[in-house]
Design a protein around this motif. Structure first.
Motif, PDB file in Angstrom:
ATOM      1  N   GLN A  43      33.902  68.168  48.598  1.00  0.00           N
ATOM      2  CA  GLN A  43      32.451  68.127  48.409  1.00  0.00           C
ATOM      3  C   GLN A  43      31.841  67.075  49.330  1.00  0.00           C
ATOM      4  O   GLN A  43      32.227  65.910  49.300  1.00  0.00           O
ATOM      5  CB  GLN A  43      32.124  67.810  46.950  1.00  0.00           C
ATOM      6  CG  GLN A  43      30.690  68.130  46.580  1.00  0.00           C
ATOM      7  CD  GLN A  43      30.512  68.256  45.082  1.00  0.00           C
ATOM      8  OE1 GLN A  43      30.952  67.409  44.324  1.00  0.00           O
ATOM      9  NE2 GLN A  43      29.851  69.326  44.662  1.00  0.00           N
ATOM     10  N   VAL A 203      28.536  73.053  48.189  1.00  0.00           N
ATOM     11  CA  VAL A 203      29.107  73.576  46.949  1.00  0.00           C
ATOM     12  C   VAL A 203      29.873  74.865  47.239  1.00  0.00           C
ATOM     13  O   VAL A 203      29.607  75.563  48.223  1.00  0.00           O
ATOM     14  CB  VAL A 203      28.023  73.850  45.874  1.00  0.00           C
ATOM     15  CG1 VAL A 203      27.356  72.556  45.442  1.00  0.00           C
ATOM     16  CG2 VAL A 203      26.980  74.835  46.379  1.00  0.00           C
ATOM     17  N   ASP A 207      29.975  78.305  42.466  1.00  0.00           N
ATOM     18  CA  ASP A 207      29.304  77.232  41.720  1.00  0.00           C
ATOM     19  C   ASP A 207      27.849  77.055  42.121  1.00  0.00           C
ATOM     20  O   ASP A 207      27.138  76.241  41.521  1.00  0.00           O
ATOM     21  CB  ASP A 207      30.029  75.897  41.947  1.00  0.00           C
ATOM     22  CG  ASP A 207      31.448  75.911  41.424  1.00  0.00           C
ATOM     23  OD1 ASP A 207      31.705  76.643  40.444  1.00  0.00           O
ATOM     24  OD2 ASP A 207      32.304  75.201  41.994  1.00  0.00           O
ATOM     25  N   HIS A 211      24.666  74.849  40.201  1.00  0.00           N
ATOM     26  CA  HIS A 211      24.131  73.627  40.816  1.00  0.00           C
ATOM     27  C   HIS A 211      22.635  73.770  41.119  1.00  0.00           C
ATOM     28  O   HIS A 211      21.873  72.817  40.937  1.00  0.00           O
ATOM     29  CB  HIS A 211      24.925  73.296  42.084  1.00  0.00           C
ATOM     30  CG  HIS A 211      26.208  72.591  41.811  1.00  0.00           C
ATOM     31  ND1 HIS A 211      26.302  71.230  41.658  1.00  0.00           N
ATOM     32  CD2 HIS A 211      27.481  73.070  41.631  1.00  0.00           C
ATOM     33  CE1 HIS A 211      27.554  70.876  41.424  1.00  0.00           C
ATOM     34  NE2 HIS A 211      28.287  71.981  41.395  1.00  0.00           N
ATOM     35  N   TYR A 362      22.910  63.473  42.324  1.00  0.00           N
ATOM     36  CA  TYR A 362      24.239  64.049  42.464  1.00  0.00           C
ATOM     37  C   TYR A 362      25.021  63.981  41.154  1.00  0.00           C
ATOM     38  O   TYR A 362      25.723  64.925  40.783  1.00  0.00           O
ATOM     39  CB  TYR A 362      25.019  63.333  43.574  1.00  0.00           C
ATOM     40  CG  TYR A 362      24.508  63.616  44.960  1.00  0.00           C
ATOM     41  CD1 TYR A 362      24.292  64.920  45.395  1.00  0.00           C
ATOM     42  CD2 TYR A 362      24.258  62.580  45.864  1.00  0.00           C
ATOM     43  CE1 TYR A 362      23.829  65.188  46.673  1.00  0.00           C
ATOM     44  CE2 TYR A 362      23.796  62.835  47.146  1.00  0.00           C
ATOM     45  CZ  TYR A 362      23.590  64.137  47.545  1.00  0.00           C
ATOM     46  OH  TYR A 362      23.125  64.401  48.812  1.00  0.00           O
ATOM     47  N   GLN A 365      23.248  66.259  38.340  1.00  0.00           N
ATOM     48  CA  GLN A 365      23.408  67.667  38.721  1.00  0.00           C
ATOM     49  C   GLN A 365      24.825  68.143  38.422  1.00  0.00           C
ATOM     50  O   GLN A 365      25.030  69.222  37.847  1.00  0.00           O
ATOM     51  CB  GLN A 365      23.083  67.845  40.201  1.00  0.00           C
ATOM     52  CG  GLN A 365      23.160  69.289  40.675  1.00  0.00           C
ATOM     53  CD  GLN A 365      23.219  69.398  42.188  1.00  0.00           C
ATOM     54  OE1 GLN A 365      23.878  68.597  42.849  1.00  0.00           O
ATOM     55  NE2 GLN A 365      22.543  70.380  42.754  1.00  0.00           N
ATOM     56  N   ARG A 366      25.818  67.354  38.801  1.00  0.00           N
ATOM     57  CA  ARG A 366      27.223  67.745  38.560  1.00  0.00           C
ATOM     58  C   ARG A 366      27.490  67.880  37.068  1.00  0.00           C
ATOM     59  O   ARG A 366      28.104  68.859  36.616  1.00  0.00           O
ATOM     60  CB  ARG A 366      28.154  66.702  39.184  1.00  0.00           C
ATOM     61  CG  ARG A 366      29.642  66.862  38.865  1.00  0.00           C
ATOM     62  CD  ARG A 366      30.250  68.088  39.510  1.00  0.00           C
ATOM     63  NE  ARG A 366      31.682  68.194  39.240  1.00  0.00           N
ATOM     64  CZ  ARG A 366      32.636  67.761  40.062  1.00  0.00           C
ATOM     65  NH1 ARG A 366      32.313  67.187  41.215  1.00  0.00           N
ATOM     66  NH2 ARG A 366      33.900  67.904  39.754  1.00  0.00           N
ATOM     67  N   ALA A 369      25.788  70.990  35.674  1.00  0.00           N
ATOM     68  CA  ALA A 369      26.387  72.226  36.188  1.00  0.00           C
ATOM     69  C   ALA A 369      27.686  72.559  35.479  1.00  0.00           C
ATOM     70  O   ALA A 369      28.106  73.730  35.474  1.00  0.00           O
ATOM     71  CB  ALA A 369      26.629  72.101  37.689  1.00  0.00           C
ATOM     72  N   CYS A 429      32.948  63.497  40.276  1.00  0.00           N
ATOM     73  CA  CYS A 429      32.949  63.666  41.739  1.00  0.00           C
ATOM     74  C   CYS A 429      33.909  62.705  42.427  1.00  0.00           C
ATOM     75  O   CYS A 429      34.071  62.769  43.651  1.00  0.00           O
ATOM     76  CB  CYS A 429      31.545  63.448  42.298  1.00  0.00           C
ATOM     77  SG  CYS A 429      30.344  64.721  41.857  1.00  0.00           S
TER      78      CYS A 429
END
Length: 497
Positions: A43, A203, A207, A211, A362, A365-366, A369, A429
């Motif tokens: 990523q 991404v 996915d 996202h 970031y 969002q992760r 998701a 992440c």
């Protein structure tokens, strides 16, 4: 967008041929998604930052050509107005301590570029909307020199068929009543007052929908706690005036088409998605091409030959539909990949503030998701859009709806619900504890202090107006803003007087 477009006059047949090529591109994209032809080794994140140039008097400096020659670095490039430049940060892996290294690199690059800009009598400012802009700065002669900007301006103005109207009402400043702006422009140059930071996240295709949907859920919160654009043409307007300004300044619809419900080119969207294909298909279905100059490549034939297509027409067209969260198809060394481009945030006030905003995006969002029960199954798309406009209008004090919490102030939503999620997402992440604690810590303290860049600007102008007029107050505020921004301390620590 449109880097290589050369045509200055398109014929009626050009649009049909371009539409046909975009449909071929959609066919190729559908095949690639079905066959899994995309690269996703790790990523990566990327960042683009738009900057304004001012002179010693804090007025816009129409000098980007000379400034860029002085800087001499291809990561700095033109933007729409001659008082704008853009800084493109090379992509890097999100995991580890890279964000701390990025912080130092950004500071060093910006300090060096600013020193070279001084040789041209200009200074760089990281701010969402430059408060010393006047209507005269929106004259078409101030468009940047690359032909694509003039062509884009020509095409939007021709489609609209009349002057661009800027009209908005602000939130009261102190004990003053609500201020209103009504102004006309003969070009799309009011868009040059919308200087932003764009966050990119690579991404995997499977996915992407999760996202993008998560990014849409977060947009209202992001803008509420990152607002930095409260003044335009001397008026105190929204906390993030970029939002209505960008939509109005690029609007290719006359009033009659607005009344028919034709979609604007600056667009939040209208539904949750199940694939990136949904967004590209919407682009082709709803929006006429502004620069219909097709390339020679047949994307389906390229696929048949075993080569990833450029999808030039789809990509160029995508660059003229300004979604707040934009889908991106791109190639690196001939290998295709997909990105979410988050376009919500304004530029500034400081490097650490922008990286705090990025870490929050970031991470949250992760986490969203990957939730077992997706948030967007509990939140209507219309409510997510309402959150977005409320956050832009009211900033920190905006009341936003969140499933399980109801209507809560933006700062409370972040502190109670979303900061823990952002920490969780960054850990997932592989981001180091040092990065998490530093960057998310800045955002936490900003929310506790309830002071964004927009709040500081408004409070400072209000205090200065006790002794002087609005225009003088704006100039002095901007002078203090640039000095504090250069010092680098996060905005929640800035004194308002």
């Amino acid at each position: 967008m449109g880097t290589h477009v050369a045509n200055q006059a398109f014929r009626p047949g050009d649009r049909q041929r371009y539409r046909d090529k975009m449909q071929r591109g959609l066919d190729a994209l559908a095949r690639m998604l079905a066959e899994g032809n995309f690269s996703f080794p790790h990523q990566q994140m990327g960042l683009e930052m738009e900057l304004s140039l001012v002179d010693e008097a804090m007025n816009p400096s129409m000098s980007n050509t000379e400034v860029l020659e002085k800087i001499g670095d291809p990561t700095f490039t033109t933007e729409l107005g001659q008082h704008n430049i853009e800084f493109n940060v090379p992509p890097r892996v999100l995991a580890g301590k890279g964000a701390l290294e990025l912080e130092e690199e950004l500071r060093a690059s910006l300090v060096d570029a600013d020193a070279k800009a001084h040789d041209s009598g200009a200074k760089m400012v990281m701010i969402g909307t430059l408060p010393t802009l006047r209507s005269s700065h929106f004259d078409p002669r101030w468009l940047s020199r690359p032909p694509r900007y003039g062509l884009l301006n020509q095409q939007i103005c021709a489609a609209r068929g009349e002057e661009i109207l800027l009209h908005m009402a602000g939130t009261p400043l102190g004990e003053h009543g609500q201020e209103r702006l009504r102004s006309h422009a003969e070009s799309i140059l009011p868009t040059s007052a919308c200087t932003s930071v764009q966050l990119h996240l690579q991404v995997a295709p499977e996915d992407f929908a999760a996202h993008w949907n998560a990014a849409q859920c977060l947009a209202g919160v992001q803008i509420a706690v990152g607002a930095n654009s409260p003044f335009l043409l001397g008026k105190a307007l929204w906390q993030e005036t970029r939002v209505p300004l960008f939509q109005q300044a690029t609007d290719s619809r006359p009033e009659e088409l607005k009344n028919q419900g034709v979609r604007p080119r600056v667009w939040f969207g209208e539904r949750w998605i199940t694939s990136i294909f949904d967004l590209f298909e919407e682009n082709v279905r709803y929006f006429p091409a502004l620069m219909p100059e097709p390339e020679e490549e047949d994307p389906v034939a390229a696929l048949d030959s075993g080569r990833a297509p450029n999808l030039s027409e789809l990509r160029l067209h995508n660059g003229t539909v300004w979604r707040w969260n934009r889908p991106v198809y791109d190639l690196a060394d001939g290998i295709p990949h997909l990105r979410v481009e988050n376009r919500v945030l304004p530029s500034g006030p400081t490097v650490i503030d922008m990286l705090a905003n990025a870490a929050f995006f970031y991470g949250a969002q992760r986490a969203l998701a990957e939730q077992d029960r997706p948030l967007w199954t509990q939140l209507s798309f219309a409510t997510a859009e309402e959150n977005f406009y409320s956050g832009a209008r009211h900033g920190m004090s905006a009341r936003l709806y969140w499933p399980g919490l109801g209507w809560v102030p933006a700062y409370e939503l972040v502190l109670r619900e979303l900061l823990p999620l952002a920490h969780e997402g960054l850990r997932a992440c592989g981001v180091s504890d040092a990065v998490r604690e530093r960057h998310l810590g800045v955002l936490e303290r900003r929310c506790r202090a309830r002071q964004t860049g927009a709040d500081w600007q408004r409070d400072t102008v209000l205090a200065l107006q006790e002794h002087t007029d609005r225009q003088t107050a704006l100039v002095e505020m901007l002078r203090r803003y640039t000095a504090l921004g250069a010092a680098g301390d996060p905005v929640h620590t800035w004194p308002a007087e």
